[in-house]
Structures are given as structure tokens and as C-alpha cells.
Motif scaffolding. Structure first.
Motif, short mmCIF file in Angstrom:
data_model
loop_
_atom_site.label_atom_id
_atom_site.label_comp_id
_atom_site.label_asym_id
_atom_site.label_seq_id
_atom_site.Cartn_x
_atom_site.Cartn_y
_atom_site.Cartn_z
N ALA A 273 0.81 -1.22 0.00
CA ALA A 273 0.00 0.00 0.00
C ALA A 273 0.85 1.27 0.00
O ALA A 273 0.31 2.37 -0.17
CB ALA A 273 -0.93 0.00 1.21
N ARG A 274 2.15 1.13 0.15
CA ARG A 274 3.01 2.31 0.18
C ARG A 274 3.09 2.95 -1.20
O ARG A 274 3.15 2.26 -2.21
CB ARG A 274 4.42 1.94 0.66
CG ARG A 274 4.48 1.46 2.09
CD ARG A 274 5.92 1.21 2.52
NE ARG A 274 5.98 0.61 3.85
CZ ARG A 274 5.88 1.29 4.98
NH1 ARG A 274 5.73 2.60 4.94
NH2 ARG A 274 5.96 0.67 6.15
N PRO A 275 3.12 4.28 -1.27
CA PRO A 275 3.23 4.95 -2.57
C PRO A 275 4.58 4.64 -3.23
O PRO A 275 5.60 4.53 -2.56
CB PRO A 275 3.15 6.45 -2.21
CG PRO A 275 2.58 6.50 -0.83
CD PRO A 275 3.01 5.24 -0.15
N THR A 281 0.58 2.87 -6.04
CA THR A 281 1.19 2.22 -4.89
C THR A 281 2.13 1.13 -5.39
O THR A 281 2.13 0.76 -6.57
CB THR A 281 0.13 1.58 -3.98
OG1 THR A 281 -0.50 0.50 -4.71
CG2 THR A 281 -0.91 2.60 -3.54
N ARG A 282 2.91 0.58 -4.48
CA ARG A 282 3.81 -0.51 -4.87
C ARG A 282 3.02 -1.72 -5.34
O ARG A 282 3.43 -2.43 -6.28
CB ARG A 282 4.73 -0.88 -3.71
CG ARG A 282 5.61 0.27 -3.24
CD ARG A 282 6.57 -0.14 -2.13
NE ARG A 282 7.65 -0.97 -2.64
CZ ARG A 282 8.80 -0.51 -3.11
NH1 ARG A 282 9.04 0.79 -3.14
NH2 ARG A 282 9.74 -1.34 -3.55
#
Length: 473
Positions: A273-275, A281-282
Motif C-alpha cells: 500500500a506504500r506509494p 502504490t507498490r
């Protein structure tokens, strides 16, 4: 229409238009604002058409809400207002003639409805968009819908997936006629729509729809080349079919990582979920990785003397193709590096399956080779393996692969979090203690010490220096 006003006025963006000068000028809510209100979906932003100059209305709205305002397109006279907290935006454009004429120039009937700001209970629907909404049908607003803007061919696939609608057959035929002209559209516009489609709810269906109108060939030649490329008996599909199945497996795995990854599922979900870049997102970018991971196979296919199908080097070629795709789309270098790393390293885990149990040194080398995509490439390898189910595939081999992936995913999460043993000495200390000059040899020794520390063979400063003295050239 019953309830239309209430649904519109739930939107802060719509209220801002109405509370400013929207009711005092000839202005209409249009496009997705009206479509979503009719569908009783949340209305987040406001698309507005204004009779005459849009700038004064835009500035009035921005002043009312203490927001930001700027020209969006000098060519079309469009302006954008963004709330100060960036929770909504409103795009305002001058009407192209009478409102009915403006609506006739839009892409699809479901986007060609309007609601007057002066009378929010009234729905203008000259092209039958409301019945098409009820029927779940995407229909072109006119015979020149795609000729006027070939990007609408891609938007057709994206809207069909976002809304869960079917494509009217006549509209599909119109789209196919103009699909080859997608090259006339700015790459940034193409990637914006493609990104939304691949990151959306039905990326596999979206690719299939693109393919049905010839858009894969026109926009994604890397994927078109995969069709008909036959593989070895461990595969049940050609490279094209396999790629689409890997995409489906990635969507399933990232949507429900617990299905395969068990106790580490929550941590994996947080990482994905990280940008990353380009508003992806990833995890969303991993879908592009699935589409491109085998892009090097057509160029590397060979058949050995004993009849085996080989793709030696397709990982390296695929990495180059991934970067080329990103450059062509005018997307970011960060995305290109990410996708290239996924293609380059997607085979590594599979090569380790027959070396189990892995030594700590082998785990270290896997992490060093695959970072900074150690988490994502491990997930991709699982999706790739689950999409490889030919007549020679043994279920036990699949289970062994997944078991190893679980173990390495736990290691990858710890690695990314910095929770691993490290060298107890640094480069300056090594130089001072061994009387070395700065240079590559220092880096080589530090790498060896770091690997030994990870393997728990080096624990103290003295252990590290002793190793360096033994290994020094």
C-alpha cells in the motif's frame, strides 16, 4: 429526478459551486458528477460547464472556500479549483455552443447528461444516458466520439471496468476503427488512463477489452508480441495467456495475501500500500510488473537440439523492455527502475527451490540481489508459479515454491525494516585497522563481513577484523 438534488448536494465540491456564483450564471454540472449522482454513488468532484468565460466563476468558488485556482487548459479555457485541504476539486470549462451541443460532443451517453446549477432537480438527458446507466451499457455519444479524440478508445475499456458495464457492439466497432490512431495522443494522457485501468477493479477484463478493439497492438506492442509464443510443457498457456493469468494471480494475491502468505499477510499488505511513483502504490505497480515480467520471451525463444523450448536471458531483456515502456509512456524513472527490477529478478526464487533448506548466506544473496523490490518480487514469483500449471507440472513443486516464498517473504519484510544483523565495523574503521587505502577492495571486504554477520558467523568487531585480514587480497 427524485433524490438527485440531495445526492448532488452531499458533495462539498457541488456545494461550493452552488454557494458561490453557480446559481447566478448559466452553469451546468456534467460528466462524472451527474453520472455518479444518478447511480447514487458518492460524488467527490464537480465537473462544470459555464456559458461564457469560466475564469470568473472559478475565482468566485476559490474565494468562497479559500481554495486554490489555476488555468487547466488555455486552449479550451478550462479552470480548476482545489479545496485547501485537497479533499475535492472542481473543473470548469466554457460550453461549446448550447448545452445540448456541448453534450453531443462528449464521449459516452452516460457522461453526456447535465444538471443546471440553477435547478439541481432537473436532469438534461438528450442522448439517453440515464436509460443506458440503468441498463449498464456504454454507448458512444455520437458517430465521431472516437474520431474526435482517440484516447476515448482507452477510456471505453477503463469506464467499462470501473462501472462494470458492457460495451454496446456498435460502439465497440467505432472504437476499433480509431484504435490505431492512439499514437496521435500525448503519452502522458495515455498513461493516465492506462494507469487507472490497470490499478482499477478489473485489469484483466480491461486488457481483454483493449485487445478486442485492437488497442493492445496499437498501444502495448510489448504485449502483442506475446501472442502465440509457445512455451515448455510446464506451462499450460502461451506467453500471452500466461501473462494475463499472472496478472490475475497478482490481483488475487495482493487483494488477499493471507490466502498464500499466512501470518505475514498484514505486513505485506502494508508494504504494497506504500506509494511508489506516478500515483501508483507498490502493489498497483506490481500489476504492471506482472504484465511485463515475461516481455523478453519473444526475443529470446529458442529450441534446443532435443526439442526443449528455452528463453535464456529473457529476464534481462524483459528489464530493458520494461524501462523502454516507461520511457515511451513518459512515466517516472522510479517506476521504470521498479518494473525493470521485477523483470530482472522474477526467476531467482524459483532457482532456489531445489537448494532447500537455504543457508543464511543464500538468503542474504537473494535479498541483496533483489532489493529494493525484495517483497514485491517474492510475491510476483508466487503469482508466476501459480499461473504455470502445464501437464509436466507437479503439485509438490508448486507447494515447495510457495513454502519457500513464505519463508523468504518473512526475511524480506525484516530486511526492508532494517531488522537484520549488520557488519560491526565500518569502512573508515577497516581502513584504519588494516592500513588500507580507500577503494573497491574496502567495499568488497565490507560486503563479505555484512554477509557473514547476516549468517551469524561474525558477531563482534574482532570477528569482523579477523575475517577482513583473512580475505584481504
Amino acid at each position: 429526478m427524485s433524490g438527485l438534488t440531495e445526492r448532488l448536494e452531499r458533495s462539498a465540491a457541488v456545494r461550493a459551486v452552488l454557494d458561490a456564483r453557480g446559481r447566478e450564471v448559466d452553469a451546468w454540472f456534467v460528466g462524472g458528477t451527474v453520472r455518479d449522482a444518478v447511480l447514487a454513488r458518492p460524488v467527490e468532484d464537480a465537473d462544470v460547464v459555464v456559458a461564457g468565460d469560466a475564469e470568473p466563476v472559478a475565482r468566485a468558488i476559490a474565494s468562497r472556500v479559500d481554495g486554490f485556482v489555476f488555468p487547466l487548459s488555455e486552449r479550451f479555457g478550462a479552470w480548476r479549483v482545489i479545496a485547501r485541504d485537497r479533499s475535492w476539486q472542481s473543473d470548469l470549462t466554457p460550453a461549446r455552443g448550447a448545452i445540448e451541443e456541448d453534450l453531443a460532443l462528449r464521449d459516452f451517453t452516460v457522461n453526456a447528461m447535465a444538471v443546471p446549477a440553477a435547478d439541481p432537480a432537473r436532469l438534461l438527458d438528450p442522448l439517453g444516458g440515464e436509460p443506458d446507466l440503468r441498463a449498464g451499457t456504454l454507448r458512444a455519444a455520437g458517430p465521431r466520439a472516437f474520431a474526435d479524440d482517440p484516447l476515448r478508445v482507452l477510456r471505453l475499456a477503463r469506464f467499462a471496468c470501473d462501472l462494470g458495464f458492457r460495451v454496446d457492439p456498435a460502439t465497440g466497432a467505432l472504437a476499433a476503427a480509431d484504435a490505431p490512431r492512439i499514437g496521435e495522443v500525448a503519452p502522458e494522457r495515455c498513461f493516465y488512463e492506462l494507469r487507472r485501468l490497470i490499478a482499477g477493479p478489473e485489469p484483466r477484463r480491461g486488457i481483454d477489452l483493449m485487445d478486442s478493439v485492437g488497442l493492445v497492438a496499437a498501444l502495448l506492442p510489448e504485449l502483442e508480441l506475446l501472442k502465440g509464443v509457445q512455451q515448455n510443457p510446464y506451462h499450460h498457456l502461451d506467453v500471452w495467456g500466461h501473462t494475463l493469468e499472472v496478472l490475475e494471480q497478482v490481483v488475487s494475491l495482493t487483494g488477499d495475501p493471507a490466502r498464500v502468505l499466512g501470518d505475514d499477510a498484514e505486513a505485506v499488505a502494508l508494504e504494497l500500500a506504500r506509494p511508489l511513483a506516478d500515483d501508483l502504490t507498490r502493489g498497483q505497480a506490481l500489476r504492471f510488473g506482472a504484465l511485463l515480467h515475461d516481455a523478453g520471451k519473444p526475443a529470446t525463444r529458442a529450441v534446443s537440439d532435443d526439442g526443449r523450448v528455452l528463453f535464456w536471458g529473457h529476464d534481462r531483456v524483459g528489464a530493458d523492455i520494461s524501462r523502454s515502456f516507461v520511457r515511451r509512456m513518459h512515466a517516472s524513472t522510479a517506476l521504470g527502475d521498479y518494473l525493470a527490477a521485477l523483470a530482472q529478478h522474477h526467476l531467482r526464487l524459483g532457482f532456489l527451490v531445489h537448494e532447500q533448506p537455504l543457508s543464511r548466506r543464500r538468503v542474504y544473496r537473494y535479498m541483496r540481489a533483489t532489493e529494493p523490490v525484495e517483497v514485491e518480487v517474492t510475491a510476483l514469483s508466487v503469482a508466476d508459479r501459480l499461473a504455470t500449471m502445464g501437464p509436466k507440472t507437479r503439485q509438490r513443486a508448486v507447494e515447495d515454491h510457495v513454502d519457500l516464498a513464505r519463508d523468504l517473504m518473512r526475511e524480506a519484510l525484516a530486511w526492508r525494516a532494517g531488522e537484520r544483523p549488520r557488519s560491526p565495523v565500518g569502512g573508515d574503521e577497516l581502513i584504519a585497522e588494516l592500513g588500507m587505502a580507500p577503494g573497491p577492495e574496502v567495499g568488497r571486504l565490507l560486503e563479505q563481513i555484512d554477509e557473514a554477520a547476516f549468517a551469524r558467523e561474525v558477531r563482534t568487531r574482532e570477528d569482523a577484523l579477523a575475517l577482513a585480514r583473512r580475505e584481504r587480497v
